[in-house]
Design an enzyme around this catalytic site. Structure first.
Site, PDB file in Angstrom:
ATOM      1  N   SER A  70       0.825  -1.209   0.000  1.00 33.88           N
ATOM      2  CA  SER A  70       0.000   0.000   0.000  1.00 33.88           C
ATOM      3  C   SER A  70       0.857   1.257   0.000  1.00 33.88           C
ATOM      4  O   SER A  70       1.980   1.252   0.493  1.00 33.88           O
ATOM      5  CB  SER A  70      -0.890   0.038   1.239  1.00 33.88           C
ATOM      6  OG  SER A  70      -1.638  -1.137   1.369  1.00 33.88           O
TER       7      SER A  70
HETATM    8  N1  SAH Z   1       0.273  -5.032   4.404  1.00 38.38           N
HETATM    9  C1  SAH Z   1       0.916  -5.407   3.194  1.00 38.38           C
HETATM   10  C2  SAH Z   1       0.022  -5.186   1.986  1.00 38.38           C
HETATM   11  C3  SAH Z   1      -0.194  -6.456   1.275  1.00 38.38           C
HETATM   12  S1  SAH Z   1      -1.394  -6.447   0.003  1.00 38.38           S
HETATM   13  C4  SAH Z   1       2.260  -4.750   3.026  1.00 38.38           C
HETATM   14  O1  SAH Z   1       2.635  -3.887   3.834  1.00 38.38           O
HETATM   15  O2  SAH Z   1       2.971  -5.118   2.102  1.00 38.38           O
HETATM   16  C5  SAH Z   1      -2.591  -7.526   0.681  1.00 38.38           C
HETATM   17  C6  SAH Z   1      -2.138  -8.911   1.039  1.00 38.38           C
HETATM   18  O3  SAH Z   1      -3.274  -9.589   1.552  1.00 38.38           O
HETATM   19  C7  SAH Z   1      -1.642  -9.750  -0.134  1.00 38.38           C
HETATM   20  O4  SAH Z   1      -0.344 -10.192   0.139  1.00 38.38           O
HETATM   21  C8  SAH Z   1      -2.633 -10.912  -0.187  1.00 38.38           C
HETATM   22  O5  SAH Z   1      -2.045 -12.137  -0.554  1.00 38.38           O
HETATM   23  C9  SAH Z   1      -3.144 -10.955   1.230  1.00 38.38           C
HETATM   24  N2  SAH Z   1      -4.426 -11.606   1.438  1.00 38.38           N
HETATM   25  C10 SAH Z   1      -5.538 -11.554   0.676  1.00 38.38           C
HETATM   26  N3  SAH Z   1      -6.530 -12.298   1.216  1.00 38.38           N
HETATM   27  C11 SAH Z   1      -6.025 -12.822   2.368  1.00 38.38           C
HETATM   28  C12 SAH Z   1      -6.548 -13.691   3.370  1.00 38.38           C
HETATM   29  N4  SAH Z   1      -7.789 -14.176   3.322  1.00 38.38           N
HETATM   30  N5  SAH Z   1      -5.741 -14.032   4.406  1.00 38.38           N
HETATM   31  C13 SAH Z   1      -4.467 -13.557   4.483  1.00 38.38           C
HETATM   32  N6  SAH Z   1      -3.915 -12.750   3.564  1.00 38.38           N
HETATM   33  C14 SAH Z   1      -4.681 -12.387   2.519  1.00 38.38           C
END
Ligand code: SAH
Length: 220
Positions: A70
């Protein structure tokens, strides 16, 4: 790793990071706790080397596996809302570890962070990134965070980095009394949703429009 890799040079230097903090202030982030946590974490170590020079731009960046880290403003905004007027985040669950950047910022604000990620290779990368900041204790787990993390519940704070169609009931159930939950809600059109668990029940506030990858069920 060489020492300068962590402190950064040129486009990844401390000065570049300070500019990011100034920009967050200009964008309306008021919480000094959040600003100082974001200035403590070198964002460039969480992105691929080819993107390191862009790590402090206010933009989302690709993480691989069709996922994105993000933009700094959204990370700051969500954590600021999550903290609210409380002195601490307390026991915190992050759903969607991705590269581990937001988990690191959370870990700077509270000693008790659990972060779950559904894509195994992303979790492996996040572990490698977080290992470079050994003073941070963040507990990572390969799991579907759409059902929360029952074994560690209840949580004082829950933050979700992927958009759900509606607030997952499991996350509400795992919120401690007085706890806060911040998550994007929607499909093509998404808004940030802030839920607080009060003695009377759940109070929900709709915040600005956002754009996140979808929350997906199951692990891979
Ligand atoms: N907080 C992260 C942003 C990652 S983007 C950062 O700082 O980089 C969102 C993430 O959520 C992705 O890696 C995706 O694989 C994960 N995601 C999506 N659905 C999910 C679920 N049900 N459980 C765990 N992770 C999930």
């Amino acid at each position: 790793m060489m020492k300068h890799a962590l402190s950064g040079v040129g486009m990844t230097s401390r000065r570049t990071r300070a500019r990011m903090i100034d920009r967050l202030r200009d964008q309306g982030i008021r919480s000094e706790a959040v600003l100082s946590a974001m200035s403590a974490i070198p964002r460039h170590i969480f992105v691929d080397e080819a993107l390191a020079s862009r790590a402090y731009e206010d933009t989302a960046l690709p993480l691989g596996f069709a996922q994105t880290i993000s933009q700094p403003y959204i990370v700051a905004r969500m954590i600021e809302v999550l903290l609210g007027s409380r002195a601490s985040l307390g026991k915190t669950l992050e759903v969607g570890t991705g590269c581990g950047y937001q988990a690191a910022v959370l870990g700077t604000l509270t000693p008790s962070v659990y972060s779950v990620e559904r894509i195994a290779p992303l979790l492996t990368k996040a572990r490698q990134h977080l290992r470079q900041i050994p003073e941070l204790l963040v507990r990572l787990k390969h799991a579907d965070g759409g059902i929360g993390l029952p074994e560690a519940a209840p949580f004082d704070s829950i933050i979700v980095a992927a958009a759900a169609r509606q607030v997952p009931p499991e996350l509400l159930q795992q919120l401690a009394s007085g706890g806060h939950l911040v998550l994007p809600i929607g499909g093509r059109e998404q808004y940030l949703c802030h839920v607080e668990k009060t003695p009377e029940g759940f109070s929900e506030t709709r915040l600005e429009m956002v754009r996140f990858v979808p929350l997906v069920a199951g692990i891979e």
